[in-house]
Enzyme design. Structure first.
Site, short mmCIF file in Angstrom:
data_model
loop_
_atom_site.label_atom_id
_atom_site.label_comp_id
_atom_site.label_asym_id
_atom_site.label_seq_id
_atom_site.Cartn_x
_atom_site.Cartn_y
_atom_site.Cartn_z
N LYS A 74 0.80 -1.23 0.00
CA LYS A 74 0.00 0.00 0.00
C LYS A 74 0.83 1.27 0.00
CE LYS A 74 -4.02 -2.16 2.17
NZ LYS A 74 -5.01 -2.10 3.27
N ASP A 110 -9.97 2.06 1.17
CA ASP A 110 -10.06 1.60 2.55
C ASP A 110 -10.80 2.62 3.41
OD1 ASP A 110 -8.81 -0.86 2.32
OD2 ASP A 110 -6.82 -0.07 2.73
N SER A 134 -0.53 1.58 13.89
CA SER A 134 -0.21 2.90 13.34
C SER A 134 0.33 2.81 11.91
CB SER A 134 0.81 3.61 14.23
OG SER A 134 2.08 2.97 14.19
#
Length: 285
Positions: A74, A110, A134
């Protein structure tokens, strides 16, 4: 791309990641194609790591329309894309690549998936949330929570939170704090929204340490396999409404279908296919 008489032009899409064999994306996208009557669309899965992403994309022919990206791609996809949407740039995460005349455009669905799943679970007007993790998915969660009006976030992390994630929270105007999983579990008694972006098993410590939840609490686990997860079981036992990661996955996948095909996605058909693949009939919400 020329097509011979009688030949059907196949539009191709796929999910990339490593590992990728577990991905439900082929099930969801193929269910969407079937419901939409898209017999000329094909969706596959390919194991690709971050160093190999640029070469893989560079070798794709003109029949390719879009790519879904899972871990660990990603962040790398943001560098490979010729341009990216504002949401993708803000989160530093691309989970979708779309073929355009100018090249591959990066998108982040997302955020849409998380926001929609939480809204359907009744999350509205909540000002405080706990986010476990995180990484890239956590940054998407922060963007979704900001859209829902959350202004204070506790990041539950094993070590230190990524500075890029802390910076993004501040860019959203959020008050952000770091806590260990055990410290975050202690705060769950006062904070009504918990969202885990961690891989399977990583949130078990939080689940074991949580002792109570406020009225109307909602817990969401981005994990969708092996349901209910320990986090989901703990949340239900404490009285929280629990949202499966499947709901997030379905809604982000539906948005990918819309972006890739230009058609309204059949969300219900995708949910049914996902639940059938997991052997579950009553995932929340």
């Amino acid at each position: 791309m020329s097509v011979a008489p009688g030949q059907v032009l196949i539009h191709r899409a796929a999910v990339l990641g490593k590992p990728v064999a577990h991905s439900l994306s082929p099930v969801l996208h193929r269910a969407a194609y079937a419901a939409l009557g898209l017999t000329d669309w094909r969706y596959d899965a390919y194991e690709v790591d971050a160093p190999g992403l640029a070469d893989f994309i560079g070798g794709l022919g003109p029949s390719w329309r879009g790519l879904s990206l899972t871990m660990p791609l990603k962040e790398e996809a943001l560098l490979v894309a010729s341009g990216s949407s504002a949401v993708a740039l803000r989160t530093g995460a691309v989970n979708t690549l779309l073929r355009t005349p100018e090249g591959w455009r990066g998108e982040n669905t997302d955020v849409h998936g998380i926001r929609t799943a939480l809204a359907e679970a009744g999350v509205a007007g909540t000002e405080r949330a706990i986010v476990l993790g995180s990484g890239a998915t956590a940054r998407s969660a922060l963007a979704a929570l900001a859209d829902l009006g959350v202004s204070t976030v506790v990041l539950g992390v094993r070590n230190a939170a990524r500075e890029s994630t802390l910076a993004q929270a501040r860019d959203h105007g959020m008050t952000v704090a770091e806590a260990s999983f055990e410290e975050a579990a202690g705060l769950a008694a006062q904070i009504p929204l918990v969202l885990s972006t961690l891989p399977a098993g990583a949130a078990d410590g939080f689940a074991a340490a949580a002792g109570s939840v406020p009225d109307g609490a909602v817990w969401m686990d981005a994990v969708y396999a092996g349901w209910p997860t320990p986090l989901a079981s703990a949340g239900e036992e404490l009285g929280a409404r629990v949202v499966s990661g499947l709901e997030m996955l379905v809604h982000q996948g539906a948005e990918q279908v819309r972006l890739m095909t230009g058609l309204e996605p059949p969300v219900e058909a995708m949910q049914q296919a996902g639940r059938a693949a997991l052997g579950a009939t009553s995932l929340h919400p």
